[in-house]
Structures are given as structure tokens and as C-alpha cells.
Design a protein around this motif. Structure first.
Motif, short mmCIF file in Angstrom:
data_model
loop_
_atom_site.label_atom_id
_atom_site.label_comp_id
_atom_site.label_asym_id
_atom_site.label_seq_id
_atom_site.Cartn_x
_atom_site.Cartn_y
_atom_site.Cartn_z
N SER A 142 29.82 -8.70 -38.80
CA SER A 142 28.59 -8.69 -38.00
C SER A 142 28.02 -7.28 -37.95
CB SER A 142 28.88 -9.18 -36.58
OG SER A 142 27.80 -8.92 -35.72
N GLY A 143 26.76 -7.14 -38.30
CA GLY A 143 26.10 -5.85 -38.20
C GLY A 143 25.99 -5.37 -36.77
N THR A 144 25.85 -6.30 -35.82
CA THR A 144 25.77 -5.94 -34.41
C THR A 144 27.03 -5.24 -33.95
OG1 THR A 144 24.29 -7.81 -33.96
CG2 THR A 144 25.44 -6.84 -32.08
N ILE A 145 28.19 -5.80 -34.32
CA ILE A 145 29.47 -5.22 -33.91
C ILE A 145 29.67 -3.86 -34.55
CG2 ILE A 145 31.96 -5.53 -33.92
CD1 ILE A 145 30.41 -7.38 -32.03
N ILE A 146 29.33 -3.75 -35.82
CA ILE A 146 29.46 -2.46 -36.52
C ILE A 146 28.61 -1.39 -35.83
CG2 ILE A 146 29.01 -1.23 -38.67
CD1 ILE A 146 29.67 -3.82 -40.16
N ALA A 147 27.37 -1.75 -35.51
CA ALA A 147 26.47 -0.80 -34.86
C ALA A 147 27.00 -0.39 -33.49
CB ALA A 147 25.08 -1.42 -34.72
N LEU A 148 27.53 -1.34 -32.72
CA LEU A 148 28.06 -1.04 -31.39
C LEU A 148 29.27 -0.10 -31.47
CD1 LEU A 148 27.82 -4.58 -29.76
CD2 LEU A 148 26.57 -2.54 -29.01
N LEU A 149 30.19 -0.40 -32.38
CA LEU A 149 31.40 0.41 -32.48
C LEU A 149 31.12 1.80 -33.04
CD1 LEU A 149 33.98 -2.26 -33.75
CD2 LEU A 149 33.57 -1.47 -31.41
N VAL A 150 30.28 1.87 -34.07
CA VAL A 150 29.94 3.17 -34.64
C VAL A 150 29.16 4.01 -33.62
CG1 VAL A 150 28.56 4.35 -36.40
CG2 VAL A 150 29.99 2.39 -37.03
N GLY A 151 28.22 3.36 -32.92
CA GLY A 151 27.45 4.07 -31.90
C GLY A 151 28.33 4.58 -30.77
N GLY A 152 29.26 3.73 -30.33
CA GLY A 152 30.17 4.13 -29.26
C GLY A 152 31.05 5.31 -29.67
N CYS A 153 31.59 5.27 -30.89
CA CYS A 153 32.44 6.37 -31.38
C CYS A 153 31.64 7.66 -31.52
CB CYS A 153 33.07 5.99 -32.71
SG CYS A 153 34.32 4.68 -32.60
N THR A 154 30.41 7.54 -31.98
CA THR A 154 29.55 8.72 -32.14
C THR A 154 29.27 9.39 -30.80
OG1 THR A 154 28.50 7.73 -34.09
CG2 THR A 154 27.35 9.56 -33.02
N LEU A 155 28.94 8.59 -29.80
CA LEU A 155 28.68 9.13 -28.47
C LEU A 155 29.95 9.72 -27.86
CD1 LEU A 155 26.27 6.44 -26.96
CD2 LEU A 155 25.69 8.71 -27.84
N ALA A 156 31.11 9.11 -28.14
CA ALA A 156 32.37 9.64 -27.63
C ALA A 156 32.64 11.03 -28.22
CB ALA A 156 33.52 8.69 -27.96
N ILE A 157 32.36 11.20 -29.50
CA ILE A 157 32.51 12.52 -30.13
C ILE A 157 31.54 13.51 -29.50
CG2 ILE A 157 32.21 13.80 -32.29
CD1 ILE A 157 33.09 11.23 -33.76
N GLY A 158 30.33 13.05 -29.23
CA GLY A 158 29.36 13.90 -28.55
C GLY A 158 29.85 14.32 -27.18
N PHE A 159 30.52 13.41 -26.46
CA PHE A 159 31.08 13.75 -25.14
C PHE A 159 32.13 14.84 -25.26
CE2 PHE A 159 34.81 12.96 -22.42
CZ PHE A 159 34.27 13.37 -21.20
N VAL A 160 33.02 14.72 -26.23
CA VAL A 160 34.08 15.71 -26.42
C VAL A 160 33.46 17.09 -26.71
CG1 VAL A 160 36.01 16.41 -27.89
CG2 VAL A 160 35.77 14.01 -27.21
N ILE A 161 32.46 17.11 -27.57
CA ILE A 161 31.79 18.38 -27.89
C ILE A 161 31.11 18.94 -26.65
CG2 ILE A 161 29.94 19.43 -29.25
CD1 ILE A 161 30.55 17.35 -31.44
N ASN A 162 30.44 18.08 -25.90
CA ASN A 162 29.74 18.51 -24.69
C ASN A 162 30.70 19.17 -23.70
OD1 ASN A 162 27.20 18.11 -22.76
ND2 ASN A 162 29.00 17.45 -21.62
N GLU A 163 31.84 18.53 -23.46
CA GLU A 163 32.79 19.07 -22.48
C GLU A 163 33.39 20.39 -22.94
OE1 GLU A 163 33.30 17.33 -19.25
OE2 GLU A 163 31.41 16.94 -20.30
N SER A 164 33.35 20.63 -24.24
CA SER A 164 33.91 21.87 -24.78
C SER A 164 32.95 23.05 -24.71
CB SER A 164 34.34 21.65 -26.24
OG SER A 164 35.30 20.61 -26.34
N VAL A 165 31.65 22.76 -24.65
CA VAL A 165 30.67 23.85 -24.75
C VAL A 165 29.89 24.11 -23.46
CG1 VAL A 165 30.40 23.48 -27.22
CG2 VAL A 165 28.85 22.31 -25.64
N VAL A 166 29.79 23.12 -22.57
CA VAL A 166 28.99 23.36 -21.36
C VAL A 166 29.72 24.31 -20.42
CG1 VAL A 166 27.82 21.13 -21.48
CG2 VAL A 166 29.97 21.33 -20.22
N ALA A 167 28.95 25.02 -19.62
CA ALA A 167 29.53 26.01 -18.71
C ALA A 167 30.31 25.37 -17.58
CB ALA A 167 28.41 26.89 -18.15
N HIS A 168 29.84 24.21 -17.12
CA HIS A 168 30.48 23.54 -15.99
C HIS A 168 30.79 22.08 -16.37
CE1 HIS A 168 29.43 26.99 -13.53
NE2 HIS A 168 28.18 26.88 -13.98
#
Length: 533
Positions: A240-266
Motif C-alpha cells: 500500500s502506498g498509503t502505508i509506505i508514505a505514513l511510515l517513511v514520513g514518520g521516520c523522517t520526522l523522528a530523525i528531524g526530532f533527534v536533530i532538533n533536540e541536538s541543536v536547539v539551545a533549550h
């Protein structure tokens, strides 16, 4: 209340409640609302399909939309309570939740029905994280173990009492009470908090340095992954393309969260919170526990409903006797054990019991009825009570209590994520194993099979001769094969549940004792000794 910032996130001290008994009562009700409503919705979904004239696809998406918003908000609630205090977060939430629960059974418009369920799920996601924060911010340290016990108690109760409530509502009061129960309970939670929750000022310093991006990234990523997992089995995963999009999107945002917590001041929930041996292994225990628990919670009602055709009311007595009432005893025993012994002992005992219960359930046959599962339900409930309670104690005891805001955020992600992951994996496994067993059982059968002809001849004495009798006989044979394939698939779920518990036992080998603190087994005795001096 004083708050400061370290490089890894907010450090918060709350105001101790002057009426701890009322606070504990509010925690008890809030924990039960989450557990009951989540489980009742799953068990009662067939009744809701009929009440709202929903197709299977619509009902599936309604279930997803009713639950996914929990994880969207849950991880951020600890921070919100830290900033605004429990009164400003919990009291309005409880009152609005009661209003939405009152309105849903009166709705007939499809779009509005989905919107109200999404709002209800979002509000529901506030209760449990706020409960944890109240324990650490507003209760004296001597009450922490009892507060966590209440938080843990909802797990065995919600999984089992849901059948009792759905059965009672569906057969006596009406399905509307699946929602209307909260019209009574939620305002009571608000009232208890009005009376007992301490009044706290808004932490403007923490609000000024809010990491809104981090909270949005974690909540959004986990929500996309949750929806992908929840719908994955139905849509056949990567087909299912829907499931692929959801999982890839979720993983991408999770990586973004990790990067964010590493670089923000607070940072709001810095990864340093979980970058320790004890914390990582504690989360691994919760994942193993979720997988083992899900196997039994899916197999038993699945067999009784799918194969034997029992409605929830018909199996409610089993769960009352084998799970609901004993759960209070088991949690009490767990409190005694955790006050005297290392939390790892309680975890090992609980996982061993869950493995034993799963091993007993794996001998499932068509001859079983509800009461054949009594020993399995009883032993599994004991194991669940010990493992989850001790695992949360171990996690909290191995972390810095002043970092409870960040710890609580990750506990919610692991709690909701591991349950959904386990349910999705086992749901897919059950479907594939049922097809596998069906193919094996059908393999030797052919139209010219002598055994098949003999069996059809016997059945035609029951269903009659002629074409109609022959077709009904074939249908009976097909149903028997399908039921047997389903039974074997549910037996396989018990086997997976067994090995998940064994995997958890293997993880405990690498766990070390949690450091001395309010949840350590020696804390109470030393506190008494110091008071005597």
C-alpha cells in the motif's frame, strides 16, 4: 515552583499536595478512564458499526482516528503540566471530555462523528501523562510507589474489565453508555482536582524558551507511525502506498526530532534522558512485555468470539474472576515486593508467570470454553501486574527525578508505540498463520478423497440427501477446517507470547540495580532510621 534549564532540558520542582488521598483518587479515576475507554472502544467496535451503519473500512479508520491523537499530544503533556500546572491542564480537559462524550452518541453525521472521536482521542491523551507528572511533582516521595501502582493497575484492569463493561452496556443499558460513562467520571476527576490539586503559577521562564518544534516533531512522527502500524495489516503493509508514505514520513520526522533536540539551545526532551544502560533496558522490558501481553489479550477473546461465537457478556464472568478482582491483590503484592526487594526480582517473577500462562494457553483446542482459560488469564494477570509496575519503577528509579518531564515524554511514546507495534505484528502474524494452517489442512483434501466422501456421506444423514444436503455438508466441512486453522493460529500467538516473555527474561540478565533514591527498596527503611535519630 522553581524551574531552571540545563543543557539537556527543563528541571522542575512542583508544589506538594496537602490532600494526597484525593489526588490519588483523581489519579485512579484518570488512569481508569484511559484504560477503559481505549479497551471498551476496541471490544465494542462491532456494536458501533451497527449503530452508525459503518462499513468495515470506515470502522477501521474510526478506530484509528479515535486512538492516534493520543500519541500526538501525550508526549507533550508532561511539559505542559510543568509549565501551567496540573489544574490548568487536567480540569478543563476533563470537563470538555465529558461534553464530547455526551454528544457523540447523538451524532448522525459521518464527518462530525470522526471529528468528535479525534477530539476525544486528543483529550484522552492528556490523562495518563498528566497522571505521571502529578505523582512526581505534587505527591510526597513516600507516596510515589502507590501512585505508580495506580498507574500500572489500569493495564490489567483495562484489558479485562472492558469485556465486562461492553457486555453489560450492550445487553442491558445500551451501547451509548460506552461514552456516557465518562459524563459521570470525568467531572468527578475535575472536582477532585479542584479540591486537592495545588495552585501553581505559570512558569513564564520555561514558556519563553519552549521547544515547540521538538514537541511538534515528536508528536507528529509518532502519530504517522501509529496510523501506519494500525492500518498496516488491513492494507497489506508495503503493498500500500498509503502505508509506505505514513511510515517513511514518520521516520523522517523522528530523525528531524533527534536533530532538533541536538541543536536547539533549550531542548524539551533531550536524548541524554534515555542514553543510559538502565533506561534502555527498561524500555526493552516494556516492549517485550507489550508483545507478550498482546498475544494473550488477542488470542483468548478472539477464539471465544470468532470460533465459538460468544458475545462479550458471555465471557465477562471469566475476566471478573480471573483478572479484575485478582488484579488488586497482585498489585498489592507487587508493592510489598518492591518495598523489600530489587525491582528486577519483580520483573523476573512477572515475566516467568506470563511465559507460564502463555505456555498453558498454547494447548488451545476446539473443546475449550471460557473457563478453560481461567488459569491462563489468572497467571497472565499476575505477570502483567508485576512486570509493568516494576518496569516503570525501574525506569523512574534509574533516572533523575528532576528530569521527569523528559522521562515522562519518552515513557508515553514507548507505552503507546510498543502496544501498537505488538498488536500490528501479532495481527499480521495471526492472519498469515491462519492462511498457512488452512493451506496445510486443505492440502490432502480433493474431490475424489475417500475420507471426504465418507465424511460427506455421514453429514448428509444430518443435512439430508440431494444437492442442498451435499452443499450444506461441504459447507460444514469447510467451516470445520476454517475453525481449526483459526485455532492453530491463535495457539501460535500464545507461542509468540511465550517467547516474548523469555526474551524479556534474557534482557534482565544485563540489568543492573537502580541507584538509591525514593523508589529504591532501602529508601523507606533509611528514612525511618534518620527520623528516629
Amino acid at each position: 515552583m522553581t524551574t531552571a534549564f540545563r543543557s539537556f532540558g527543563p528541571v522542575t520542582e512542583g508544589t506538594t499536595a496537602t490532600r494526597p488521598v484525593l489526588i490519588v483518587a483523581a489519579l485512579l479515576l484518570a488512569s481508569f478512564v484511559v484504560g477503559f475507554d481505549t479497551r471498551v472502544f476496541v471490544v465494542g467496535l462491532p456494536d458501533l458499526e451497527g449503530a452508525y451503519s459503518l462499513g468495515s473500512d470506515e470502522a477501521s479508520w474510526l478506530s484509528t482516528i479515535a486512538n492516534a491523537p493520543q500519541i500526538l499530544i501525550a508526549s507533550a503533556v508532561a511539559w505542559l503540566v510543568t509549565v501551567f500546572g496540573v489544574r490548568r491542564i487536567m480540569i478543563p480537559t476533563a470537563l470538555v471530555y465529558a461534553i464530547v462524550s455526551l454528544e457523540i452518541p447523538m451524532v448522525h453525521d459521518g464527518l462530525l462523528l470522526f471529528v468528535l472521536h479525534a477530539i476525544r482521542g486528543l483529550l484522552l491523551g492528556v490523562f495518563i501523562p498528566a497522571t505521571i507528572m502529578v505523582i512526581f511533582r505534587n505527591l510526597d516521595k513516600r507516596y510515589w510507589l502507590i501512585g505508580i501502582a495506580i498507574y500500572a493497575l489500569r493495564v490489567p484492569l483495562s484489558q479485562n474489565l472492558g469485556f465486562v463493561l461492553v457486555g453489560f452496556y450492550g445487553d442491558y443499558l445500551g451501547w451509548q453508555w460506552m461514552y456516557w460513562q465518562d459524563v459521570i467520571v470525568a467531572p468527578l476527576i475535575a472536582l477532585l482536582l479542584v479540591i486537592a490539586a495545588p495552585k501553581e503559577q505559570i512558569n513564564l521562564g520555561l514558556l519563553e524558551h519552549a521547544d515547540w518544534g521538538g514537541m511538534l516533531l515528536l508528536g507528529s512522527s509518532m502519530t504517522l507511525l501509529y496510523v501506519g502500524l494500525d492500518q498496516g495489516n488491513r492494507l497489506d503493509w508495503f503493498q500500500s502506498g498509503t502505508i509506505i508514505a505514513l511510515l517513511v514520513g514518520g521516520c523522517t520526522l523522528a530523525i528531524g526530532f533527534v536533530i532538533n533536540e541536538s541543536v536547539v539551545a533549550h531542548p524539551w526532551a533531550h536524548l541524554s534522558v534515555i542514553m543510559s544502560r538502565n533506561i534502555g533496558l527498561g524500555y526493552a522490558i516494556i516492549i517485550c512485555y507489550a508483545l507478550s501481553s498482546a498475544g494473550a489479550s488477542m488470542a483468548i477473546p478472539g477464539f471465544l468470539h470468532t470460533v465459538l461465537g460468544f458475545r462479550p457478556i458471555a465471557i465477562s464472568a471469566l475476566y471478573l474472576v480471573g483478572a479484575v478482582f485478582p488484579a488488586f491483590l497482585f498489585i498489592s503484592v507487587a508493592i510489598i515486593l518492591l518495598r523489600r526487594f530489587d525491582a528486577r526480582l519483580c520483573i523476573v517473577l512477572g515475566l516467568s508467570l506470563m511465559a507460564l500462562g502463555s505456555q498453558l494457553g498454547s494447548h488451545l483446542t476446539l473443546a475449550w470454553g471460557p473457563w478453560n482459560f481461567l488459569s491462563t488469564v489468572l497467571i497472565h494477570t499476575a505477570g502483567q501486574s508485576f512486570v509493568f509496575f516494576a518496569a516503570v519503577v525501574y525506569l523512574v528509579g534509574s533516572s533523575d527525578p528532576s528530569r521527569s518531564t523528559a522521562v515522562s515524554a519518552y515513557i508515553q511514546v514507548v507505552r503507546l508505540g510498543s502496544v501498537e507495534l505488538a498488536t500490528s505484528i501479532l495481527g499480521t502474524l495471526q492472519r498469515h498463520r491462519e492462511q498457512f494452517h488452512s493451506d496445510i489442512l486443505n492440502g490432502p483434501i480433493a474431490a475424489t478423497s475417500q475420507q471426504l466422501q465418507l465424511l460427506l456421506g455421514k453429514l448428509q444423514h444430518v443435512y439430508g440427501q440431494g444437492t442442498r444436503g451435499h452443499l450444506e455438508s461441504l459447507s460444514a466441512v469447510s467451516l470445520a477446517i476454517r475453525n481449526q486453522a483459526t485455532i492453530l493460529a491463535y495457539s501460535d500467538l500464545f507461542v509468540v507470547s511465550f517467547w516474548a516473555a523469555v526474551a524479556g527474561l534474557f534482557v534482565t540478565i544485563f540489568m543492573i540495580s537502580m541507584p538509591y533514591g525514593p523508589l529504591h527498596q532501602d529508601f523507606k527503611h533509611q528514612a525511618i532510621a534518620e527520623a528516629d535519630r
